[in-house]
Design an enzyme around this catalytic site. Structure first.
Site, short mmCIF file in Angstrom:
data_model
loop_
_atom_site.label_atom_id
_atom_site.label_comp_id
_atom_site.label_asym_id
_atom_site.label_seq_id
_atom_site.Cartn_x
_atom_site.Cartn_y
_atom_site.Cartn_z
N VAL A 30 63.70 95.46 13.03
CA VAL A 30 63.82 96.84 13.50
C VAL A 30 64.88 96.94 14.60
CG1 VAL A 30 62.63 98.72 14.70
CG2 VAL A 30 61.48 97.49 12.84
N SER B 216 68.29 96.89 12.97
CA SER B 216 68.61 98.15 12.30
C SER B 216 68.91 99.26 13.30
CB SER B 216 67.47 98.57 11.37
OG SER B 216 66.31 98.94 12.10
N GLU B 217 68.15 99.33 14.38
CA GLU B 217 68.36 100.39 15.35
C GLU B 217 69.71 100.27 16.05
OE1 GLU B 217 66.35 103.29 16.19
OE2 GLU B 217 65.99 102.64 14.15
N ILE B 218 70.15 99.05 16.32
CA ILE B 218 71.45 98.86 16.96
C ILE B 218 72.57 99.10 15.95
CG2 ILE B 218 72.97 97.15 18.07
CD1 ILE B 218 70.49 96.06 19.48
N SER C 263 62.67 103.62 20.31
CA SER C 263 62.66 103.62 18.85
C SER C 263 62.22 102.28 18.27
CB SER C 263 64.05 104.00 18.31
OG SER C 263 65.02 103.00 18.59
#
Length: 272
Positions: A38, A41-43, A129
């Site tokens: 996660v 993916s968020e970065i 997030s």
């Protein structure tokens, strides 16, 4: 301070979840709750469209499946795989975060916003997030899409302070469904209430990329990734038409730890 009535809150939640049930998008990072995946993916998704990230994310997770693998890899390998996602420094900071996680948290990506904010490249939104999507944590994460939705749906001025938007987002959050709620908001903002349709502008706009200083930085990094090093004279000759001072661009890259000079004559990707 924005205070929403319960009827408004319930009506808005029903609207967003109804849209999500009929229009849910599928992405590989939505199929995992692994905190490292996660975080990656968020970065990657920072200022990059989700469709562009999807394939890069799959390849990344095959090459760097966990924090330890990423921490021990070379910066050259990291930047080579990051190419196409913009801002090479984001890929570098992701690796620096992995190394700090190995040192400070026994290789386990931390689960609280305060701990996550201690890592490079992770700000207010991403610190929320990551635990939202990995752990279903009941916190409100507000990015440019969610800001736009709240402003539009509740008829707020575009210059509404960030803190006030955050308060509204916290009131709207359905406890126990944080992961689903934020995914639903993301899909609504990306598919239905876009910036163009709403007329609501982002707080900051990206300048034209082609020919920008960032574009030249990216060109130089991509070339360095493919070679063991480039002589400074060659760089000066090749980029003589660059409207920016290449020596300043190189100095910035050196200062940021992306590249290093050898003997004052050659530039190469930093090894460590």
């Amino acid at each position: 301070m924005i205070v929403l009535h319960q009827q408004q809150i319930e009506g808005f939640r029903e609207k967003i979840f109804d849209f999500y049930r009929n229009n849910r998008r599928s992405f590989p990072w939505r199929e995992t709750t692994d905190r490292y995946a996660v975080m990656v993916s968020e970065i990657m998704l920072q200022q990059t469209q989700a469709d562009r990230v999807a394939e890069k994310f799959r390849v990344w997770m095959e090459r760097f499946p966990d924090t330890e693998t990423l921490a021990l890899s070379s910066l050259r390998d990291v930047l080579a795989l990051w190419s196409g996602l913009g801002y090479n420094s984001r890929g570098q900071r992701l690796q620096l975060s992995a190394r700090l996680i190995m040192e400070r948290f026994d290789g386990i990506v931390p689960s609280t916003p305060d701990q996550l904010k201690s890592l490079p490249g992770i700000g207010e939104y991403t610190s929320r997030s990551i635990p939202v999507f990995a752990d279903n944590l009941d916190v409100a994460a507000v990015d440019t899409n969610i800001r736009r939705i709240i402003i539009h749906e509740f008829t707020l001025p575009e210059d509404t302070p960030k803190a006030a938007i955050q308060v509204a987002a916290e009131q709207l959050l359905p406890h126990g469904r944080s992961r689903e709620w934020h995914n639903a908001l993301m899909d609504y903002g990306s598919l239905a209430l876009t910036s163009r349709r709403s007329g609501i502008r982002p707080v900051s706009r990206q300048s034209k990329f082609q020919g920008s200083k960032r574009w030249y930085r990216g060109c130089l990094i991509r070339e360095l990734v493919q070679r063991d090093g480039i002589y400074l004279e060659e760089i000066e000759e090749k980029y003589r038409s660059c409207p920016w001072d290449m020596s300043e661009i190189i100095a910035d890259l050196v200062r940021e730890g992306l590249v290093e000079e050898q003997g004052g004559t050659m530039l190469k990707i930093r090894e460590k």
